[in-house]
Design an enzyme around this catalytic site. Structure first.
Site, PDB file in Angstrom:
ATOM      1  N   LYS A 120      23.803  36.541 -18.973  1.00 15.95           N
ATOM      2  CA  LYS A 120      23.704  37.152 -17.650  1.00 15.95           C
ATOM      3  C   LYS A 120      25.037  37.073 -16.924  1.00 15.95           C
ATOM      4  CE  LYS A 120      22.412  35.122 -13.958  1.00 15.95           C
ATOM      5  NZ  LYS A 120      21.709  34.341 -12.910  1.00 15.95           N
ATOM      6  N   ASP A 138      18.652  39.067 -13.903  1.00 19.70           N
ATOM      7  CA  ASP A 138      18.271  37.821 -13.248  1.00 19.70           C
ATOM      8  C   ASP A 138      16.783  37.877 -12.936  1.00 19.70           C
ATOM      9  OD1 ASP A 138      18.084  39.622 -11.155  1.00 19.70           O
ATOM     10  OD2 ASP A 138      19.325  38.466  -9.778  1.00 19.70           O
TER      11      ASP A 138
END
Length: 220
Positions: A120, A138
């Protein structure tokens, strides 16, 4: 979600916010890496409060190493998990100095080698710093993707891959920012604010939440 609805979905978000940006404050790719790494299980606002003064003087890996782990801990002690995060930031700074001449690589695999940097974080850095069409999934994007039907998946990677496949041009560059902001401020976890959502009619979520007045409650 049908292809035509996906296009309309993004088009509406784009019209409402043509140039979305990360809410994390940074001054260069290095401070972006640090800010995103610090933001895990913390709010962007909380990270910004801690790093605003830090990044005014410590904006390179070499300067971070001069500050040292103890000095960094003092700067970021208001952020959750600051001990582990400080250790990782010092370690990634050392790796950047030793292996990349102090520069942040624009490659996902290289970024993921850095301590404290996962997929991420790597995707955020590639997108924001280097303009890559990546999808940093997320908790907000994971929720929005599944709830709306835009990109359903049981893992962040599954949602990321589906977003990559489903998101057309010209929306790919800013897609993850639109989705993060939509999840943060409208499509909230506990009580999505469907009554003011500009894409509610395209969304698979049922039932839509009523206005606070109609429900006799305040929005969360």
């Amino acid at each position: 979600m049908k292809k035509a609805d996906v296009v309309e979905f993004y088009a509406r978000l784009a019209e409402a916010n043509p140039h979305p940006e990360t809410e994390l404050e940074f001054v260069n790719p290095y401070t972006l890496v640090v800010a995103v790494a610090l933001s895990a299980q913390a709010t962007d606002a909380g990270v910004n409060r801690a790093t605003r003064g830090l990044f005014a003087t410590v904006d390179t890996p070499a300067r971070m190493l001069e500050l040292g782990e103890a000095g960094l801990k003092e700067q970021i002690k208001t952020i959750g998990l600051f001990n582990t995060k400080a250790k990782n930031v010092i370690a990634l700074s050392q790796m950047l100095v030793d292996e990349y001449g102090g520069e942040v690589p624009a490659d996902r695999d290289a970024l993921e080698r850095l301590p404290g940097v996962g997929r991420k974080t790597a995707n955020v850095v590639m997108n924001v710093a280097f303009g890559a069409e990546t999808f940093a999934v997320d908790t907000h994007i994971f929720r929005v993707g599944n709830r709306t039907g835009l990109a359903r998946g049981k893992t962040p990677l599954a949602v990321e891959l589906k977003l990559d496949k489903a998101t057309p041009q010209p929306f790919r560059l800013h897609a993850h920012h639109w989705l993060i902001l939509h999840g943060r401020y409208v499509c909230k976890a506990r009580r999505p604010e469907c009554w003011r959502c500009i894409v509610a009619d395209l969304c698979a979520y049922k039932p839509k939440t009523p206005t606070p007045e109609a429900a006799g409650t305040k929005s969360a």
